[in-house]
Design an enzyme around this catalytic site. Structure first.
Site, PDB file in Angstrom:
ATOM      1  N   HIS A 178      11.022  -4.423   5.684  1.00  0.00           N
ATOM      2  CA  HIS A 178      11.750  -3.243   5.216  1.00  0.00           C
ATOM      3  C   HIS A 178      10.828  -2.384   4.363  1.00  0.00           C
ATOM      4  O   HIS A 178       9.909  -2.884   3.706  1.00  0.00           O
ATOM      5  CB  HIS A 178      12.972  -3.659   4.395  1.00  0.00           C
ATOM      6  CG  HIS A 178      13.863  -2.491   4.072  1.00  0.00           C
ATOM      7  ND1 HIS A 178      14.417  -1.692   5.043  1.00  0.00           N
ATOM      8  CD2 HIS A 178      14.289  -1.970   2.889  1.00  0.00           C
ATOM      9  CE1 HIS A 178      15.151  -0.747   4.469  1.00  0.00           C
ATOM     10  NE2 HIS A 178      15.078  -0.889   3.161  1.00  0.00           N
ATOM     11  N   CYS A 236      14.278   2.177   8.948  1.00  0.00           N
ATOM     12  CA  CYS A 236      13.586   2.338   7.669  1.00  0.00           C
ATOM     13  C   CYS A 236      12.187   2.911   7.812  1.00  0.00           C
ATOM     14  O   CYS A 236      11.814   3.875   7.139  1.00  0.00           O
ATOM     15  CB  CYS A 236      13.563   1.016   6.898  1.00  0.00           C
ATOM     16  SG  CYS A 236      12.458  -0.239   7.575  1.00  0.00           S
ATOM     17  N   HIS A 268      15.901   5.053   1.217  1.00  0.00           N
ATOM     18  CA  HIS A 268      15.655   4.231   2.406  1.00  0.00           C
ATOM     19  C   HIS A 268      16.786   4.349   3.409  1.00  0.00           C
ATOM     20  O   HIS A 268      17.903   4.761   3.088  1.00  0.00           O
ATOM     21  CB  HIS A 268      15.447   2.760   2.025  1.00  0.00           C
ATOM     22  CG  HIS A 268      16.687   2.062   1.549  1.00  0.00           C
ATOM     23  ND1 HIS A 268      16.881   0.714   1.722  1.00  0.00           N
ATOM     24  CD2 HIS A 268      17.803   2.511   0.914  1.00  0.00           C
ATOM     25  CE1 HIS A 268      18.050   0.347   1.207  1.00  0.00           C
ATOM     26  NE2 HIS A 268      18.625   1.422   0.710  1.00  0.00           N
TER      27      HIS A 268
END
Length: 360
Positions: free
Chosen positions: A324, A276, A336
């Site tokens: 994240h 990510c 993402h």
């Protein structure tokens, strides 16, 4: 019985749909702080139902991203400590050279000081009296006293130079000792971090193995449902990117959208596979912006943005530990890199615990 896909959609109302990754996405771990690895779920026991298999994969993925965060953090801190060690070693070497030079300077003046210490020239009053008694004329007296004064002045300069060299040597010795101590401390800190990193990497490898094992227990249909689609219904990339400003977050979003479908790989930074934070870093690099590597570091970069003020191209962070990160794509969506088995995609961010946002 509802389908696995339907069960999954229901669960996302309460927790993550995207199996948030950020795997190796990390923030700075302060040396000396302790981090506790999450208790790993058991990937071996066979799941009772397909829904259990999906849930197990979700749990293991969440665990692996936390371990990845810790591993990247340990690596980042180790890199910093190794850089500090190299600097300390250089400073210690320079300080040692300065001390050697100062000692050599003292040695150069030592003979003159030794002679002066036993010379009658150090007692100018008795020298001047001797000149007076030995002079045959006033002019001879003046000449002799000038010589005495000259010799005394020269000795005084030598004494002053000797003292200056001695003071410099004392300063250099203190600097050398301090630099050597700093180098030893940096080396010890680096060794401790290296051991910590090895431990975290070992835990990470075990977690990754668990994720892959759990993935292998899913049916082809469940894998497909979990991977989802590149874009949600109604998403219009062209409309979103119309009027983008070169070098802005929107143009970074445009760059990131070219990576749709790229696989998620722990620790990858592109251009064909990502985690990510690696995707975010890569996207902004394409528009000339250098951003930190890890999600926690990225969460301190740029300027803060309230969730209600989000604009396409802003960077959004999730979970309390900021494990994240994605790029806001408007209308509650984000671009993402999610997790293993889920390619880079645009997905709703509402089911993922929002933490904060920044504008780069």
């Amino acid at each position: 019985m509802p389908t696995v896909a339907a069960q999954r959609n229901d669960r996302t109302k309460n927790r993550t749909r995207c199996l948030v990754g950020g795997a190796l996405a990390v923030g700075v771990v302060v040396f000396g702080a302790t981090t506790t690895a999450p208790a790993l779920a058991d990937p071996v026991a066979a799941p009772a139902t397909a829904a259990d298999a999906v849930q197990r994969l979700m749990d293991l993925s969440r665990e692996s991203e936390q371990l990845n965060q810790q591993a990247l953090g340990a690596q980042s801190d180790l890199d910093a400590k190794l850089a500090a060690l190299a600097t300390a070693d250089t400073q210690a070497a320079l300080a040692a050279d300065a001390l050697d030079a100062a000692k050599a300077e003292i040695k150069k003046f030592q003979p003159a000081i030794d002679r002066a210490a036993t010379s009658a020239l150090l007692t100018s009053r008795s020298n001047q009296l001797s000149s007076l008694l030995a002079a045959d004329s006033p002019q001879q007296l003046l000449d002799q006293m000038s010589i005495v004064d000259l010799l005394g002045s020269r000795t005084n300069r030598q004494v002053a130079q000797y003292k200056q060299a001695s003071d410099a040597a004392a300063v250099a010795e203190t600097a050398a000792r301090t630099a050597a101590d700093a180098a030893r401390a940096a080396s010890t800190a680096a060794d401790a971090l290296r051991t910590d990193l090895e431990s975290k990497r070992a835990a990470l490898q075990g977690s990754i193995a668990g994720v892959i094992a759990a993935w292998g227990q899913l049916s082809a249909g469940d894998r497909s449902a979990l991977a989802g689609t590149p874009f949600p219904p109604g998403f219009d990339r062209d409309t979103l990117l119309r009027g983008l400003v070169p070098g802005s977050g929107t143009s970074a979003l445009a760059a990131g959208l070219t990576r749709i479908g790229a696989p998620y790989v722990w620790g990858a930074v592109g251009p064909d596979q990502f985690d990510c934070s690696g995707l975010v870093q890569w996207a902004f690099k394409q528009v000339g912006k250098s951003v930190p590597r890890t999600s926690q570091q990225q969460a301190s970069f740029g300027t803060p943005v309230a969730e209600k003020d989000l604009q396409p191209g802003d960077v959004v962070f999730f979970y309390p530990e900021i494990s994240h990160v994605g790029i806001y794509a408007g209308n509650g969506l984000m671009l993402h890199a999610s997790t293993f088995g889920v390619p880079v995609q645009v997905a709703p961010m509402g089911s993922t615990p929002f933490n904060s946002a920044r504008r780069f």
